[in-house]
Design an enzyme around this catalytic site. Structure first.
Site, PDB file in Angstrom:
ATOM      1  CG  ASP A 125      -2.208  -0.863   0.842  1.00 37.68           C
ATOM      2  OD1 ASP A 125      -2.575  -0.917  -0.348  1.00 37.68           O
ATOM      3  OD2 ASP A 125      -2.777  -1.469   1.758  1.00 37.68           O
ATOM      4  CG  ASP A 173      -8.016  -3.438  -2.214  1.00 35.38           C
ATOM      5  OD1 ASP A 173      -8.450  -4.407  -2.858  1.00 35.38           O
ATOM      6  OD2 ASP A 173      -8.334  -3.217  -1.038  1.00 35.38           O
TER       7      ASP A 173
HETATM    8  N1  GLY Z   1      -7.450  -1.373   0.706  1.00 31.45           N
HETATM    9  C1  GLY Z   1      -8.163  -1.914   1.790  1.00 31.45           C
HETATM   10  C2  GLY Z   1      -9.559  -1.435   1.880  1.00 31.45           C
HETATM   11  O1  GLY Z   1     -10.075  -0.831   0.939  1.00 31.45           O
HETATM   12  O2  GLY Z   1     -10.175  -1.679   2.911  1.00 31.45           O
END
Ligand code: GLY
Length: 389
Positions: free
Chosen positions: A101, A161
């Site tokens: 992330d 994501d």
């Molecule tokens: N990227 C994790 C979420 O959207 O909860």
């Protein structure tokens, strides 16, 4: 399918009012969230503060930079630059960065800061984060590993994501002239679209590959209701993530997939235009909405509107404007006494008998990415904006 003709667009004064209130909330939050950051989720609609250790910590500084752009008030710049130091320290010391992330963390905090102020520490931090992200590259399967210790065979998977993390790699390629970053981004999105997007345009949340051979194994949910449903926020990450890669590549296959993914999402909306947390649920289910998914989709539509020809651009813009009006009417915080966030009715993670969530977390609360993308959507709707992503 929703008949969008029946829904009004957002009016100029409604947009201004929503924007002015949101910026006021950000300003009022500065004393609490400058030396410490905002938590991922509100508790009883009020965010506590946290140290810079979560995957979500980039969203709050992103809101501060958007408020700076809106007002030009240096107080926001000073706060944003204080936070840049925290992000630089985090990446230099590799504090909780053993995951993918890096884009969520470093794009709205440091790429934004560099873009708006030329701050060299922000540039250094963002480039270090891009370097960290590419350590997650997996030749066997051709993707960036999402979670878990790097190279762990049990965690040999991508998640939808991650499309939002690719902007950091495109930016790093442009900034350094090193195309290795963008090659990884291209390959990762190609793998994601090939395996994580189903024939009908819905998205798997996560997809596993064989660590020995790289062959595709299976799609599995983590935060959605079940493996073969579509988690609303995952679908939203797909909409916006594909639009971002389209801007950098002009690859028409991405545009075609964008349309399928978007149509699937729009088809599943209830009458108030805010999705339930999983798109399998419909009117009468009693399930909570996830307002953050709507904010993300609005940004994706406006991103695609920016890079599309006239008629198509107008269509995306109009839908975005209607979704934004519905979102403001149903979910925007309108009274500072009731919340220190911007957008009510988000869901971080909800337990189901079929997913990886052991207990509900942040259900029907403000969530920090919901607030950020809501403010980004208002900013985009207010006029020309140079994206951070
Ligand atoms: N990227 C994790 C979420 O959207 O909860």
């Amino acid at each position: 399918m929703i008949d969008f003709n029946k829904y009004p667009e957002l009016g100029v004064s409604e947009l201004q009012e929503a924007m002015n209130f949101a910026v006021m909330q950000v300003r009022n939050n500065l004393p609490d969230f400058t030396y410490e950051l905002q938590a991922d989720t509100s508790e009883g609609q009020f965010y506590p503060n946290v140290e810079n250790v979560e995957w979500t910590n980039g969203f709050w500084p992103g809101e501060v930079w958007l408020a700076y752009e809106r007002t030009g008030d240096p107080i926001f710049m000073y706060a944003g630059l204080i936070m840049v130091q925290s992000f630089l320290e985090r990446i230099e010391n590799k504090v909780e960065v053993d995951h993918h992330d890096m884009g969520f963390l470093y794009t709205p905090s440091c790429v934004a800061a560099y873009q708006l102020t030329g701050d060299e520490d922000a540039r250094t931090a963002a480039l270090l984060a891009a370097d960290q992200l590419i350590t997650r590259w997996k030749d066997k399967g051709q993707f960036l590993q999402a979670w878990g210790p790097n190279n762990s065979p049990d965690h040999h998977r991508l998640i939808i994501d991650c499309l939002l993390n690719l902007g950091l790699l495109y930016w790093a390629a442009e900034e350094t002239g090193d195309e290795y970053y963008s090659e990884i981004a291209h390959q990762h999105i190609d793998t994601t679209l090939r395996y994580a997007i189903r024939e009908d345009g819905s998205a798997y949340h996560t997809f596993f590959f064989d660590p020995q051979t790289g062959e595709p194994v299976k799609g599995v949910t983590h935060q959605g209701y079940k493996d073969d449903s579509s988690w609303a926020r995952g679908q939203a990450w797909a909409v916006y993530g594909i639009a971002i890669s389209y801007r950098y590549t002009a690859n028409e296959e991405y545009k075609e997939t964008f349309k399928k993914v978007l149509n699937y999402y729009l088809d599943k909306l209830p009458a108030n235009l805010v999705p339930y947390w999983d798109l399998d649920f419909s009117e009468g289910s009693g399930e909570p909405w996830d307002s953050s998914a709507s904010a993300i989709v609005i940004c994706g539509l406006l991103e695609m509107a920016d890079v599309s020809e006239e008629e198509e651009s107008r269509e995306y813009w109009q839908i975005a404007s209607k979704l934004a009006k519905a979102l403001i009417d149903t979910c925007a915080v309108k009274d500072a006494e009731t919340s220190n966030g911007l957008l009510l009715h988000g869901v971080y993670a909800k337990h189901s008998p079929y997913n990886g969530i052991k207990a509900d977390n942040g259900v029907d609360e403000c969530v920090s990415w919901g607030d950020y993308f809501y403010l980004e959507a208002l900013t985009r709707l207010s006029g020309n904006w140079s994206p951070y992503w």
